[in-house]
Design a protein around this motif. Sequence first.
Motif, mmCIF file in Angstrom:
data_model
loop_
_atom_site.group_PDB
_atom_site.id
_atom_site.type_symbol
_atom_site.label_atom_id
_atom_site.label_comp_id
_atom_site.label_asym_id
_atom_site.label_seq_id
_atom_site.Cartn_x
_atom_site.Cartn_y
_atom_site.Cartn_z
ATOM 1 N N ALA A 102 0.822 -1.209 0.000
ATOM 2 C CA ALA A 102 0.000 0.000 0.000
ATOM 3 C C ALA A 102 0.854 1.257 0.000
ATOM 4 O O ALA A 102 0.489 2.261 -0.596
ATOM 5 C CB ALA A 102 -0.914 0.008 1.212
ATOM 6 N N LEU A 134 2.059 5.991 5.074
ATOM 7 C CA LEU A 134 0.609 6.175 5.202
ATOM 8 C C LEU A 134 0.102 7.363 4.378
ATOM 9 O O LEU A 134 -1.083 7.679 4.410
ATOM 10 C CB LEU A 134 0.225 6.366 6.671
ATOM 11 C CG LEU A 134 0.400 5.138 7.570
ATOM 12 C CD1 LEU A 134 0.162 5.508 9.030
ATOM 13 C CD2 LEU A 134 -0.523 4.007 7.129
ATOM 14 N N ALA A 157 -4.340 3.778 9.538
ATOM 15 C CA ALA A 157 -4.006 2.516 8.887
ATOM 16 C C ALA A 157 -5.280 1.726 8.550
ATOM 17 O O ALA A 157 -5.411 1.203 7.441
ATOM 18 C CB ALA A 157 -3.077 1.697 9.780
ATOM 19 N N GLN A 216 -7.155 2.854 5.521
ATOM 20 C CA GLN A 216 -6.520 2.485 4.251
ATOM 21 C C GLN A 216 -6.489 0.982 4.024
ATOM 22 O O GLN A 216 -5.944 0.513 3.029
ATOM 23 C CB GLN A 216 -5.090 3.025 4.216
ATOM 24 C CG GLN A 216 -5.014 4.529 4.202
ATOM 25 C CD GLN A 216 -3.581 5.019 4.155
ATOM 26 O OE1 GLN A 216 -2.729 4.405 3.510
ATOM 27 N NE2 GLN A 216 -3.305 6.121 4.808
ATOM 28 N N ILE A 248 -4.845 -1.174 5.849
ATOM 29 C CA ILE A 248 -3.517 -1.698 6.161
ATOM 30 C C ILE A 248 -3.651 -2.835 7.165
ATOM 31 O O ILE A 248 -4.270 -2.687 8.219
ATOM 32 C CB ILE A 248 -2.599 -0.592 6.755
ATOM 33 C CG1 ILE A 248 -2.487 0.611 5.807
ATOM 34 C CG2 ILE A 248 -1.225 -1.156 7.121
ATOM 35 C CD1 ILE A 248 -1.941 0.310 4.445
ATOM 36 N N VAL A 258 2.546 -3.888 8.811
ATOM 37 C CA VAL A 258 3.568 -2.854 8.657
ATOM 38 C C VAL A 258 4.923 -3.515 8.864
ATOM 39 O O VAL A 258 5.164 -4.150 9.892
ATOM 40 C CB VAL A 258 3.383 -1.705 9.679
ATOM 41 C CG1 VAL A 258 4.499 -0.689 9.544
ATOM 42 C CG2 VAL A 258 2.023 -1.042 9.509
ATOM 43 N N THR A 294 3.983 -0.733 4.055
ATOM 44 C CA THR A 294 2.658 -1.092 4.559
ATOM 45 C C THR A 294 1.972 -2.005 3.543
ATOM 46 O O THR A 294 2.178 -1.863 2.346
ATOM 47 C CB THR A 294 1.787 0.151 4.816
ATOM 48 O OG1 THR A 294 1.671 0.914 3.619
ATOM 49 C CG2 THR A 294 2.389 1.031 5.923
ATOM 50 N N GLU A 295 1.177 -2.938 4.065
ATOM 51 C CA GLU A 295 0.451 -3.888 3.212
ATOM 52 C C GLU A 295 -1.048 -3.770 3.446
ATOM 53 O O GLU A 295 -1.491 -3.642 4.587
ATOM 54 C CB GLU A 295 0.833 -5.332 3.563
ATOM 55 C CG GLU A 295 2.115 -5.817 3.011
ATOM 56 C CD GLU A 295 2.283 -7.293 3.333
ATOM 57 O OE1 GLU A 295 1.445 -8.122 2.878
ATOM 58 O OE2 GLU A 295 3.240 -7.619 4.053
ATOM 59 N N ARG A 296 -1.806 -3.849 2.354
ATOM 60 C CA ARG A 296 -3.258 -3.950 2.424
ATOM 61 C C ARG A 296 -3.647 -5.416 2.441
ATOM 62 O O ARG A 296 -2.909 -6.267 1.975
ATOM 63 C CB ARG A 296 -3.898 -3.312 1.191
ATOM 64 C CG ARG A 296 -4.155 -1.857 1.352
ATOM 65 C CD ARG A 296 -5.115 -1.350 0.262
ATOM 66 N NE ARG A 296 -4.957 0.080 0.193
ATOM 67 C CZ ARG A 296 -4.184 0.705 -0.677
ATOM 68 N NH1 ARG A 296 -3.528 0.056 -1.606
ATOM 69 N NH2 ARG A 296 -4.072 2.016 -0.641
#
Length: 119
Positions: free
Chosen positions: A3, A56, A89, A92, A94, A97, A114-116
């Motif tokens: 992300a 972010l 987070a 979004q 997330i 992290v 960061t990962e979704r």
Amino acid sequence: MIAGIGVDVVDLARFERAIARTPRLVDRLFAESERGRHPRSLAARFAAKEALIKALGGPGGLRWHDMVIDANEHGDPEFRLSGTVAAAADAQGIVRVHVSMSHDAGIATAFVVTERGDA
């Protein structure tokens, strides 16, 4: 899915001068569990927090104490998010992290990804 990414560097000498000149700065920037460390370690944590803000997308209103770096069960650094940072987070999507920190040759640096949760 990635992300966001963020990177930050901190000049160690400048950081050490800042906390010597303004001792309350440590209390403002770091949670109780992070304090009491060597200034190089604090500088790396500060860089990591700045890198997280960048990852972010730089939303305003984030609080320093809402992003705490702890060690996981393997001794690796990881963020513990709460309050304003957790809300940003979550907004979004997330779910994870990643953080890497280092200090050498007068510089502290940190990199955050960061990962979704979506595929």
